[in-house]
Design a protein around this motif. Structure first.
Motif, short mmCIF file in Angstrom:
data_model
loop_
_atom_site.label_atom_id
_atom_site.label_comp_id
_atom_site.label_asym_id
_atom_site.label_seq_id
_atom_site.Cartn_x
_atom_site.Cartn_y
_atom_site.Cartn_z
N ASP A 59 -17.97 3.69 -6.74
CA ASP A 59 -18.97 3.59 -7.81
C ASP A 59 -19.97 4.74 -7.68
OD1 ASP A 59 -17.91 1.14 -8.75
OD2 ASP A 59 -19.14 0.00 -7.34
N PHE A 60 -20.37 5.00 -6.44
CA PHE A 60 -21.32 6.07 -6.17
C PHE A 60 -20.77 7.43 -6.59
CE2 PHE A 60 -22.29 9.27 -2.76
CZ PHE A 60 -23.51 9.68 -3.27
N THR A 61 -19.57 7.77 -6.10
CA THR A 61 -19.03 9.10 -6.42
C THR A 61 -18.76 9.25 -7.91
OG1 THR A 61 -16.79 8.39 -5.82
CG2 THR A 61 -18.07 9.52 -4.11
N ALA A 62 -18.40 8.15 -8.57
CA ALA A 62 -18.15 8.21 -10.02
C ALA A 62 -19.45 8.46 -10.80
CB ALA A 62 -17.50 6.91 -10.50
N SER A 63 -20.58 8.20 -10.17
CA SER A 63 -21.88 8.40 -10.84
C SER A 63 -22.38 9.84 -10.76
CB SER A 63 -22.93 7.49 -10.20
OG SER A 63 -22.55 6.14 -10.34
#
Length: 143
Positions: A59-63
């Motif tokens: 979720d973090f890297t996709a943000s």
């Protein structure tokens, strides 16, 4: 390329909200991650997004944007070989190859000053593509 005024040496300011949001992650564990961006008009580092404790590393890297720079902090929880629950805070300087040269310069020249405002960072990672901040990289560093 010239910077107006004293920006080249002093870099960006840091919004109070950025510091307080980081402290919420560090001390109260209310955020899994915080993504910061430079507001060029205000000339300061501001919070762009936070992720709740249940959010994953994916979720973090996709943000993170594919084509622009950001700073981020990520609170990585793991279990040691002695079965102890631990947490390490990573500072990530995200500067993808395809981002504008001006953005790369701005983030590079402001990074150290911003990072100094954040007490308690355990590790720093500079990444120009996702493989350089893969979860395996984080795991290896945290041991």
């Amino acid at each position: 390329m010239s910077f107006r005024g004293t920006n080249a040496s002093s870099g960006m300011g840091v919004a109070d909200h950025s510091k307080s949001t980081y402290l919420e992650l560090q001390r109260k564990k209310v955020h899994r991650y915080v993504i910061f961006k430079i507001d060029e008009k205000k000339k300061e580092v501001v919070v762009e997004k936070t992720g709740g404790p249940a959010e994953s590393y994916d979720d973090f890297t996709a943000s993170l944007p594919d084509n622009d720079c950001r700073y981020a902090v990520y609170d990585f929880d793991f279990v040691t070989s002695e079965n102890c629950q631990k947490s390490k805070i990573f500072f990530i300087a995200w500067s993808p190859d395809v981002s504008r040269i001006r953005a790369k310069m701005l983030y590079a020249t402001s990074k150290d000053r911003f990072r100094r405002e954040l007490d308690g960072i355990h590790y720093e990672i500079q990444a120009t593509d996702p493989s350089e901040m893969d979860l395996e990289v984080i795991r290896d560093r945290a041991r």
